[in-house]
Motif scaffolding. Structure first.
Motif, PDB file in Angstrom:
ATOM      1  N   ARG A   1       0.826  -1.210   0.000  1.00 36.23           N
ATOM      2  CA  ARG A   1       0.000   0.000   0.000  1.00 36.23           C
ATOM      3  C   ARG A   1       0.863   1.263   0.000  1.00 36.23           C
ATOM      4  NH1 ARG A   1      -5.197   1.076   0.949  1.00 36.23           N
ATOM      5  NH2 ARG A   1      -5.713   3.145   1.743  1.00 36.23           N
ATOM      6  N   GLU A   2       1.878   1.265   0.849  1.00 40.65           N
ATOM      7  CA  GLU A   2       2.778   2.420   0.961  1.00 40.65           C
ATOM      8  C   GLU A   2       3.478   2.691  -0.375  1.00 40.65           C
ATOM      9  OE1 GLU A   2       6.856   3.501   3.349  1.00 40.65           O
ATOM     10  OE2 GLU A   2       5.440   2.163   4.354  1.00 40.65           O
ATOM     11  N   ARG A   3       3.953   1.628  -1.026  1.00 35.49           N
ATOM     12  CA  ARG A   3       4.642   1.781  -2.314  1.00 35.49           C
ATOM     13  C   ARG A   3       3.700   2.338  -3.383  1.00 35.49           C
ATOM     14  NH1 ARG A   3       7.292  -4.238  -2.567  1.00 35.49           N
ATOM     15  NH2 ARG A   3       9.103  -3.903  -1.230  1.00 35.49           N
ATOM     16  N   VAL A   4       2.506   1.768  -3.455  1.00 35.08           N
ATOM     17  CA  VAL A   4       1.580   2.156  -4.523  1.00 35.08           C
ATOM     18  C   VAL A   4       1.089   3.586  -4.333  1.00 35.08           C
ATOM     19  CG1 VAL A   4      -0.617   1.647  -5.642  1.00 35.08           C
ATOM     20  CG2 VAL A   4       0.879  -0.225  -4.964  1.00 35.08           C
ATOM     21  N   LEU A   5       0.751   3.948  -3.095  1.00 27.94           N
ATOM     22  CA  LEU A   5       0.223   5.298  -2.857  1.00 27.94           C
ATOM     23  C   LEU A   5       1.301   6.371  -3.019  1.00 27.94           C
ATOM     24  CD1 LEU A   5      -2.338   4.715   0.049  1.00 27.94           C
ATOM     25  CD2 LEU A   5      -2.754   4.946  -2.398  1.00 27.94           C
ATOM     26  N   ALA A   6       2.568   5.961  -3.062  1.00 25.10           N
ATOM     27  CA  ALA A   6       3.658   6.924  -3.286  1.00 25.10           C
ATOM     28  C   ALA A   6       3.805   7.252  -4.774  1.00 25.10           C
ATOM     29  CB  ALA A   6       4.967   6.363  -2.745  1.00 25.10           C
ATOM     30  N   ARG A   7       3.109   6.501  -5.641  1.00 26.13           N
ATOM     31  CA  ARG A   7       3.205   6.738  -7.088  1.00 26.13           C
ATOM     32  C   ARG A   7       2.452   8.000  -7.494  1.00 26.13           C
ATOM     33  NH1 ARG A   7       2.242   0.727  -9.797  1.00 26.13           N
ATOM     34  NH2 ARG A   7       3.977  -0.310  -8.753  1.00 26.13           N
ATOM     35  N   ASP A   8       2.961   8.668  -8.509  1.00 24.43           N
ATOM     36  CA  ASP A   8       2.310   9.875  -9.030  1.00 24.43           C
ATOM     37  C   ASP A   8       0.895   9.568  -9.497  1.00 24.43           C
ATOM     38  OD1 ASP A   8       4.398  11.554  -8.572  1.00 24.43           O
ATOM     39  OD2 ASP A   8       5.184  11.531 -10.612  1.00 24.43           O
TER      40      ASP A   8
ATOM     41  N   ALA B   1      -6.084   6.377  -3.084  1.00 21.16           N
ATOM     42  CA  ALA B   1      -6.504   5.179  -2.334  1.00 21.16           C
ATOM     43  C   ALA B   1      -7.657   4.491  -3.056  1.00 21.16           C
ATOM     44  CB  ALA B   1      -6.911   5.572  -0.919  1.00 21.16           C
ATOM     45  N   ASP B   2      -8.562   5.280  -3.637  1.00 21.73           N
ATOM     46  CA  ASP B   2      -9.718   4.729  -4.343  1.00 21.73           C
ATOM     47  C   ASP B   2      -9.271   3.947  -5.592  1.00 21.73           C
ATOM     48  OD1 ASP B   2     -12.568   4.460  -4.804  1.00 21.73           O
ATOM     49  OD2 ASP B   2     -12.302   5.850  -6.489  1.00 21.73           O
ATOM     50  N   ARG B   3      -8.346   4.539  -6.341  1.00 23.32           N
ATOM     51  CA  ARG B   3      -7.853   3.870  -7.557  1.00 23.32           C
ATOM     52  C   ARG B   3      -7.114   2.583  -7.186  1.00 23.32           C
ATOM     53  NH1 ARG B   3      -3.727   5.446 -11.868  1.00 23.32           N
ATOM     54  NH2 ARG B   3      -4.369   4.103 -13.559  1.00 23.32           N
ATOM     55  N   PHE B   4      -6.337   2.645  -6.122  1.00 24.58           N
ATOM     56  CA  PHE B   4      -5.597   1.468  -5.662  1.00 24.58           C
ATOM     57  C   PHE B   4      -6.567   0.335  -5.321  1.00 24.58           C
ATOM     58  CE2 PHE B   4      -3.345  -0.474  -1.792  1.00 24.58           C
ATOM     59  CZ  PHE B   4      -2.676  -1.414  -2.560  1.00 24.58           C
ATOM     60  N   GLU B   5      -7.651   0.672  -4.623  1.00 26.11           N
ATOM     61  CA  GLU B   5      -8.650  -0.349  -4.250  1.00 26.11           C
ATOM     62  C   GLU B   5      -9.281  -0.985  -5.499  1.00 26.11           C
ATOM     63  OE1 GLU B   5      -9.092  -1.728  -1.351  1.00 26.11           O
ATOM     64  OE2 GLU B   5      -7.614  -0.337  -0.529  1.00 26.11           O
ATOM     65  N   LYS B   6      -9.562  -0.150  -6.505  1.00 27.31           N
ATOM     66  CA  LYS B   6     -10.166  -0.665  -7.743  1.00 27.31           C
ATOM     67  C   LYS B   6      -9.211  -1.612  -8.463  1.00 27.31           C
ATOM     68  CE  LYS B   6     -13.549   2.907  -8.777  1.00 27.31           C
ATOM     69  NZ  LYS B   6     -13.619   4.320  -9.163  1.00 27.31           N
ATOM     70  N   ILE B   7      -7.927  -1.255  -8.472  1.00 25.09           N
ATOM     71  CA  ILE B   7      -6.919  -2.118  -9.113  1.00 25.09           C
ATOM     72  C   ILE B   7      -6.843  -3.450  -8.373  1.00 25.09           C
ATOM     73  CG2 ILE B   7      -4.437  -2.403  -9.550  1.00 25.09           C
ATOM     74  CD1 ILE B   7      -4.376   0.681 -10.052  1.00 25.09           C
ATOM     75  N   LEU B   8      -6.841  -3.386  -7.045  1.00 21.79           N
ATOM     76  CA  LEU B   8      -6.775  -4.615  -6.242  1.00 21.79           C
ATOM     77  C   LEU B   8      -7.948  -5.545  -6.543  1.00 21.79           C
ATOM     78  CD1 LEU B   8      -5.591  -3.609  -2.646  1.00 21.79           C
ATOM     79  CD2 LEU B   8      -4.296  -4.795  -4.414  1.00 21.79           C
ATOM     80  N   GLN B   9      -9.123  -4.954  -6.771  1.00 17.70           N
ATOM     81  CA  GLN B   9     -10.324  -5.766  -7.055  1.00 17.70           C
ATOM     82  C   GLN B   9     -10.190  -6.534  -8.373  1.00 17.70           C
ATOM     83  OE1 GLN B   9     -13.671  -3.055  -6.758  1.00 17.70           O
ATOM     84  NE2 GLN B   9     -13.150  -2.573  -4.637  1.00 17.70           N
ATOM     85  N   LEU B  10      -9.387  -6.009  -9.306  1.00 25.95           N
ATOM     86  CA  LEU B  10      -9.195  -6.661 -10.604  1.00 25.95           C
ATOM     87  C   LEU B  10      -8.106  -7.733 -10.545  1.00 25.95           C
ATOM     88  CD1 LEU B  10      -9.280  -3.531 -12.956  1.00 25.95           C
ATOM     89  CD2 LEU B  10     -11.099  -5.208 -12.606  1.00 25.95           C
ATOM     90  N   GLN B  11      -7.338  -7.728  -9.462  1.00 27.18           N
ATOM     91  CA  GLN B  11      -6.226  -8.661  -9.350  1.00 27.18           C
ATOM     92  C   GLN B  11      -6.554  -9.793  -8.377  1.00 27.18           C
ATOM     93  OE1 GLN B  11      -2.659  -6.350  -8.417  1.00 27.18           O
ATOM     94  NE2 GLN B  11      -2.540  -5.629 -10.522  1.00 27.18           N
ATOM     95  N   MET B  12      -6.019 -10.964  -8.667  1.00 29.08           N
ATOM     96  CA  MET B  12      -6.175 -12.098  -7.757  1.00 29.08           C
ATOM     97  C   MET B  12      -5.482 -11.754  -6.434  1.00 29.08           C
ATOM     98  SD  MET B  12      -4.661 -15.935  -8.305  1.00 29.08           S
ATOM     99  CE  MET B  12      -5.782 -16.381  -9.624  1.00 29.08           C
ATOM    100  N   PRO B  13      -6.085 -12.108  -5.292  1.00 28.08           N
ATOM    101  CA  PRO B  13      -5.441 -11.813  -4.004  1.00 28.08           C
ATOM    102  C   PRO B  13      -4.032 -12.400  -3.930  1.00 28.08           C
ATOM    103  CG  PRO B  13      -7.688 -12.563  -3.670  1.00 28.08           C
ATOM    104  CD  PRO B  13      -7.387 -12.765  -5.122  1.00 28.08           C
ATOM    105  N   ASP B  14      -3.153 -11.674  -3.258  1.00 25.73           N
ATOM    106  CA  ASP B  14      -1.755 -12.092  -3.127  1.00 25.73           C
ATOM    107  C   ASP B  14      -1.642 -13.494  -2.527  1.00 25.73           C
ATOM    108  OD1 ASP B  14       1.165 -11.658  -3.006  1.00 25.73           O
ATOM    109  OD2 ASP B  14       0.838 -11.545  -0.849  1.00 25.73           O
TER     110      ASP B  14
END
Length: 198
Positions: A139-146, A150-163
């Protein structure tokens, strides 16, 4: 001469997949980076730009595909995404075939594939390596991206298989939630193991 064995490398967003792929390359393993190939084909003068502009008018300019504009058109629209994939996937497959031909003398090669499980890319692979880190680190790495929210990150996670599911399906897991040198040692050991086994 037999064809090289194929190792698939994958991991969810922010897990350090590109860093680990570079470590494999440092160990002399030929790496096919699907994302980098797509970026090249969508850049200025790229072979996919005309077809993408035809399918999604106004999504390109002199520098190639405007990724944010195209992304906003296909994100959350399965039909639009399918149209884009029908343009991109055959071109990537062609480049992948050329890469395999160029590296036919290698004992094995690495395919860096972001959505390996999600898109059924695990078929035909000899081994699967998953990069993983604790969710707080991710989470820390992704939210540091330009431009990331947080909302976009959550949407991306929903499209990806859980770790956890990816780790369960992996032949090897590389932990990137540790100091970089520790990860590098793990990659080095894995490359040595694969050279011996394959």
């Amino acid at each position: 001469m037999s064809a090289p064995r194929i190792i698939g490398l994958t991991g969810s967003i922010g897990m350090g997949k590109s860093t680990v792929a570079a470590m494999f390359a440092d160990e002399g393993v030929p790496v096919f980076d699907a994302d980098a190939e797509v970026r090249a084909m969508q850049g200025a003068g790229g072979e996919l730009v005309p077809a993408i502009e035809t399918a999604f008018p106004g999504s390109t300019d002199g520098n190639g595909v405007m990724r944010d504009v195209l992304g906003s058109r296909v994100f959350g629209d399965p039909e639009a995404l399918a149209r884009l994939e029908a343009i991109v996937h055959p071109a990537v497959a062609e480049r992948r075939s050329a890469f395999l031909k160029d590296n036919e003398d290698a004992p094995f090669v690495l395919f860096d594939i972001p959505l390996l499980f999600e898109k059924g890319g695990d078929r035909g692979l000899d081994r699967i390596v998953v990069v993983s880190a604790p969710s707080a680190v991710q989470r820390e790495r992704v939210l540091a991206r330009d431009g990331m929210t947080a909302d976009r990150f959550e949407k991306i996670l929903q499209l990806q298989m859980p770790d956890s599911d990816k780790r369960a399906r992996a032949d090897h897991v590389i932990d990137t939630g540790v100091p970089l040198e520790q990860t590098r040692r793990k990659v080095r050991a894995l490359v040595a193991q694969l050279r011996e086994e394959l």
